[in-house]
Design an enzyme around this catalytic site. Structure first.
Site, PDB file in Angstrom:
ATOM      1  N   ASN A  22       5.168  30.852  38.742  1.00 51.44           N
ATOM      2  CA  ASN A  22       4.471  29.619  39.105  1.00 51.44           C
ATOM      3  C   ASN A  22       3.061  29.540  38.521  1.00 51.44           C
ATOM      4  O   ASN A  22       2.591  28.465  38.170  1.00 51.44           O
ATOM      5  CB  ASN A  22       4.471  29.437  40.628  1.00 51.44           C
ATOM      6  CG  ASN A  22       5.870  29.081  41.128  1.00 51.44           C
ATOM      7  OD1 ASN A  22       6.738  28.694  40.338  1.00 51.44           O
ATOM      8  ND2 ASN A  22       6.110  29.227  42.421  1.00 51.44           N
ATOM      9  N   CYS A 114      14.063  22.609  41.123  1.00 54.87           N
ATOM     10  CA  CYS A 114      15.042  23.149  42.066  1.00 54.87           C
ATOM     11  C   CYS A 114      15.225  22.100  43.162  1.00 54.87           C
ATOM     12  O   CYS A 114      14.277  21.720  43.849  1.00 54.87           O
ATOM     13  CB  CYS A 114      14.520  24.452  42.672  1.00 54.87           C
ATOM     14  SG  CYS A 114      15.339  25.917  42.027  1.00 54.87           S
ATOM     15  N   LEU A 123       1.214  12.749  46.579  1.00 58.05           N
ATOM     16  CA  LEU A 123      -0.160  13.277  46.697  1.00 58.05           C
ATOM     17  C   LEU A 123      -0.815  13.423  45.329  1.00 58.05           C
ATOM     18  O   LEU A 123      -2.033  13.259  45.185  1.00 58.05           O
ATOM     19  CB  LEU A 123      -0.158  14.622  47.435  1.00 58.05           C
ATOM     20  CG  LEU A 123       0.311  14.564  48.899  1.00 58.05           C
ATOM     21  CD1 LEU A 123       0.393  15.958  49.506  1.00 58.05           C
ATOM     22  CD2 LEU A 123      -0.632  13.691  49.736  1.00 58.05           C
TER      23      LEU A 123
HETATM   24  N1  EPU Z   1       4.420  17.347  49.166  1.00 55.98           N
HETATM   25  C1  EPU Z   1       4.336  16.009  49.454  1.00 55.98           C
HETATM   26  N2  EPU Z   1       3.846  15.187  48.477  1.00 55.98           N
HETATM   27  C2  EPU Z   1       3.448  15.664  47.263  1.00 55.98           C
HETATM   28  C3  EPU Z   1       3.540  17.031  46.980  1.00 55.98           C
HETATM   29  C4  EPU Z   1       4.052  17.857  47.963  1.00 55.98           C
HETATM   30  O1  EPU Z   1       4.678  15.555  50.541  1.00 55.98           O
HETATM   31  O2  EPU Z   1       2.972  14.854  46.438  1.00 55.98           O
HETATM   32  C5  EPU Z   1       4.956  18.237  50.198  1.00 55.98           C
HETATM   33  C6  EPU Z   1       6.251  18.956  49.808  1.00 55.98           C
HETATM   34  O3  EPU Z   1       7.381  18.174  50.035  1.00 55.98           O
HETATM   35  C7  EPU Z   1       6.186  20.207  50.660  1.00 55.98           C
HETATM   36  C8  EPU Z   1       4.692  20.527  50.702  1.00 55.98           C
HETATM   37  O4  EPU Z   1       4.016  19.307  50.392  1.00 55.98           O
HETATM   38  O5  EPU Z   1       6.624  19.924  51.953  1.00 55.98           O
HETATM   39  C9  EPU Z   1       4.241  21.612  49.767  1.00 55.98           C
HETATM   40  O6  EPU Z   1       4.683  21.346  48.437  1.00 55.98           O
HETATM   41  P1  EPU Z   1       3.836  21.795  47.168  1.00 55.98           P
HETATM   42  O7  EPU Z   1       3.327  20.605  46.475  1.00 55.98           O
HETATM   43  O8  EPU Z   1       2.852  22.828  47.595  1.00 55.98           O
HETATM   44  O9  EPU Z   1       4.954  22.484  46.286  1.00 55.98           O
HETATM   45  P2  EPU Z   1       5.101  22.377  44.702  1.00 55.98           P
HETATM   46  O10 EPU Z   1       3.769  22.372  44.064  1.00 55.98           O
HETATM   47  O11 EPU Z   1       6.053  21.331  44.370  1.00 55.98           O
HETATM   48  C10 EPU Z   1       5.042  24.956  44.272  1.00 55.98           C
HETATM   49  C11 EPU Z   1       5.992  25.965  43.684  1.00 55.98           C
HETATM   50  C12 EPU Z   1       7.162  26.182  44.622  1.00 55.98           C
HETATM   51  C13 EPU Z   1       6.622  26.617  45.994  1.00 55.98           C
HETATM   52  C14 EPU Z   1       5.607  25.604  46.518  1.00 55.98           C
HETATM   53  C15 EPU Z   1       4.956  26.033  47.826  1.00 55.98           C
HETATM   54  C16 EPU Z   1       5.773  25.647  41.294  1.00 55.98           C
HETATM   55  C17 EPU Z   1       6.350  25.160  40.038  1.00 55.98           C
HETATM   56  N3  EPU Z   1       6.490  25.473  42.401  1.00 55.98           N
HETATM   57  O12 EPU Z   1       5.795  23.753  44.388  1.00 55.98           O
HETATM   58  O13 EPU Z   1       7.932  27.234  44.053  1.00 55.98           O
HETATM   59  O14 EPU Z   1       7.689  26.694  46.902  1.00 55.98           O
HETATM   60  O15 EPU Z   1       4.569  25.406  45.543  1.00 55.98           O
HETATM   61  O16 EPU Z   1       4.332  27.256  47.700  1.00 55.98           O
HETATM   62  O17 EPU Z   1       4.710  26.230  41.305  1.00 55.98           O
HETATM   63  C18 EPU Z   1       9.873  28.553  43.806  1.00 55.98           C
HETATM   64  O18 EPU Z   1       9.235  29.296  43.041  1.00 55.98           O
HETATM   65  O19 EPU Z   1      10.997  28.871  44.282  1.00 55.98           O
HETATM   66  C19 EPU Z   1       9.287  27.263  44.189  1.00 55.98           C
HETATM   67  C20 EPU Z   1      10.019  26.271  44.664  1.00 55.98           C
END
Ligand code: EPU
Length: 417
Positions: A22, A114, A123
């Site tokens: 990540n 995924c 956001l």
């Molecule tokens: N969320 C919103 N709106 C947004 C963005 C996120 O409601 O605009 C919500 C999501 O639905 C979730 C929460 O906020 O409930 C947290 O999501 P976040 O944005 O932190 O996740 P992400 O940036 O999409 C990254 C990692 C994920 C990891 C999450 C949380 C990457 C590419 N992905 O995702 O990694 O689970 O942070 O730590 O960095 C994995 O490696 O298996 C993986 C899914």
């Protein structure tokens, strides 16, 4: 790809942890902020990284990838990203912030990834709006410069992706942008470290990130810009959980930063594991009988959501009932039905995952996403007989050399085809 996993009796040995998936995905996109050469070391050789490299090449990046080192030169970059690959990896959402910083506009298909549950980008767009960008919610998504200005962005909930994208956007806007309630995951801090090498001033306070943006990156201290990716704490946690699920395992994981795993190690100790830390390695000895837990999963520094599915498998082999509640992705539940096919007593009750001690027997199961794949390998290694895991290729999206590392630890796993 179908994986064949036979009952395993003993987990022992030493493995080296790879660079963070990540972090690498975000750092590769961060390179777009500079026209200078960026060298990233310790980048894992995994499918998601190959895809993001392909996407960057499609918009003009010149990239060399050898022995886990990426050399990136982004001289002339297109703001249009219409690659089909964007829909396949979540990390492509970082192109929104990176290309806005670089080109002041972006045209991009909706980022995928995924698909364990709905993953909105509201956001990210909220922050873009507050910084003066105009968002056209078309397909592809089009975001253009309006009255761009630094601002204070208060996130109603923590988001890793939205925090990193906001840092990217703010990096190229004169003045101080303040992010209130940012994600402070080690991967976010790793990105800040690289941006600081590009002369962007970033300071991190309690629940706040301040970015003093600059229109032109002028004060770069040394060329090329070289950065070492942090070790993958989720890969490390996955192997520690694998070893904990078997009695009397002894493993050592090297190239790891134990401070990124504080709450994982606390949990493992509470389950009965003995942990010895050195500056860059962790030794784990699992107990004869694993204890149970009652755990809430939340944003860093809490126990990470990316280990929730894997922990679910491990807890099937503890002495009594466990309860876990994932507050980051409560619907990340693709593993439940597959584990049940192996005989697991696991179910959902009021948004909590209830896990009871189970005796598993082999079956044919299907990996539904990356972490589900790892959870299934652990469960299958405990099952009587030989289990087949369909769509095992999910493992390769996020783990470097997973089969050779697991075999070295003693897991009976092979690829059928
Ligand atoms: N969320 C919103 N709106 C947004 C963005 C996120 O409601 O605009 C919500 C999501 O639905 C979730 C929460 O906020 O409930 C947290 O999501 P976040 O944005 O932190 O996740 P992400 O940036 O999409 C990254 C990692 C994920 C990891 C999450 C949380 C990457 C590419 N992905 O995702 O990694 O689970 O942070 O730590 O960095 C994995 O490696 O298996 C993986 C899914």
């Amino acid at each position: 790809m179908i994986l064949k996993v036979a009952k395993t009796t003993n987990i022992n040995g030493t493995i080296r942890i790879s660079g963070s998936k990540n972090s690498s995905l975000a750092l590769i996109c961060a390179s777009l902020l500079s026209k200078e050469e960026v060298v990233l070391n310790n980048v894992p050789d995994i499918e998601d990284i190959k895809k993001i490299i392909e996407i960057l090449r499609s918009i003009g990046s010149n990239i060399k990838y050898e022995n886990n080192t990426l050399t990136i030169q982004n001289r002339k970059i297109s703001y249009k990203v219409n690659s089909e690959l964007v829909r396949q990896i979540r990390g492509s959402s970082y192109l929104i912030g990176a290309l806005l910083a670089r080109c002041k506009k972006v045209e991009i298909s909706e980022p995928g990834g995924c698909n364990f549950c709905d993953r909105p980008i509201d956001l990210h767009l909220y922050a873009a709006n507050l910084l003066g960008y105009v968002v056209k919610n078309t397909s592809p998504l089009i975001i253009k410069k309006g009255n761009v200005t630094s601002n204070t962005i208060i996130f109603p909930k923590k988001s890793v992706g939205a925090t990193i994208n906001t840092i990217f956007m703010a990096s190229n806007i004169d003045g101080i942008t303040t992010i209130i309630n940012p994600s402070l995951e080690p991967e976010v801090l790793d990105v800040c470290k690289l941006l600081k090498k590009m002369s962007i001033e970033i300071s991190i306070e309690e629940n706040k990130i301040l970015i003093n943006g600059v229109k032109k990156l002028t004060k770069i201290i040394s060329y090329p810009i070289v950065h070492e990716v942090i070790p993958d704490r989720i890969e490390a946690g996955s192997y520690l959980l694998l070893a904990s699920s078997f009695p009397n395992s002894k493993i050592e994981i090297q190239n790891v930063n134990s401070s990124h795993l504080t709450n994982v190690l606390i949990l493992l100790k509470s389950l009965g594991a003995k942990i010895i830390k050195t500056p860059d390695s962790i030794k784990l000895e699992s107990p004869q009988t694993l204890k149970n837990t009652n755990l809430i999963i939340s944003e860093y520094p809490y126990f990470p959501t990316d280990l929730q599915q894997i922990l679910s498998s491990t807890l099937l082999f503890s002495q009594s009932k466990s309860v876990i509640e994932d507050r980051v992705f409560p619907k990340r539940l693709s593993h439940l039905n597959e584990l049940k096919k192996l005989g697991a007593k696991i179910y959902l009750e009021n948004e909590q995952i209830i896990i009871e001690p189970s005796i598993l027997s082999s079956s044919i199961v299907e990996a539904k996403d990356l972490r589900c794949a790892m959870a299934l390998v652990i469960a299958a290694a405990h099952a009587e007989g030989v289990t087949l895991i369909e769509k095992g290729e999910y493992l390769l999206r996020g783990y470097e050399n997973p089969l050779s590392k697991m075999k070295r630890l003693g897991v009976n796993v092979d690829i059928i085809y």
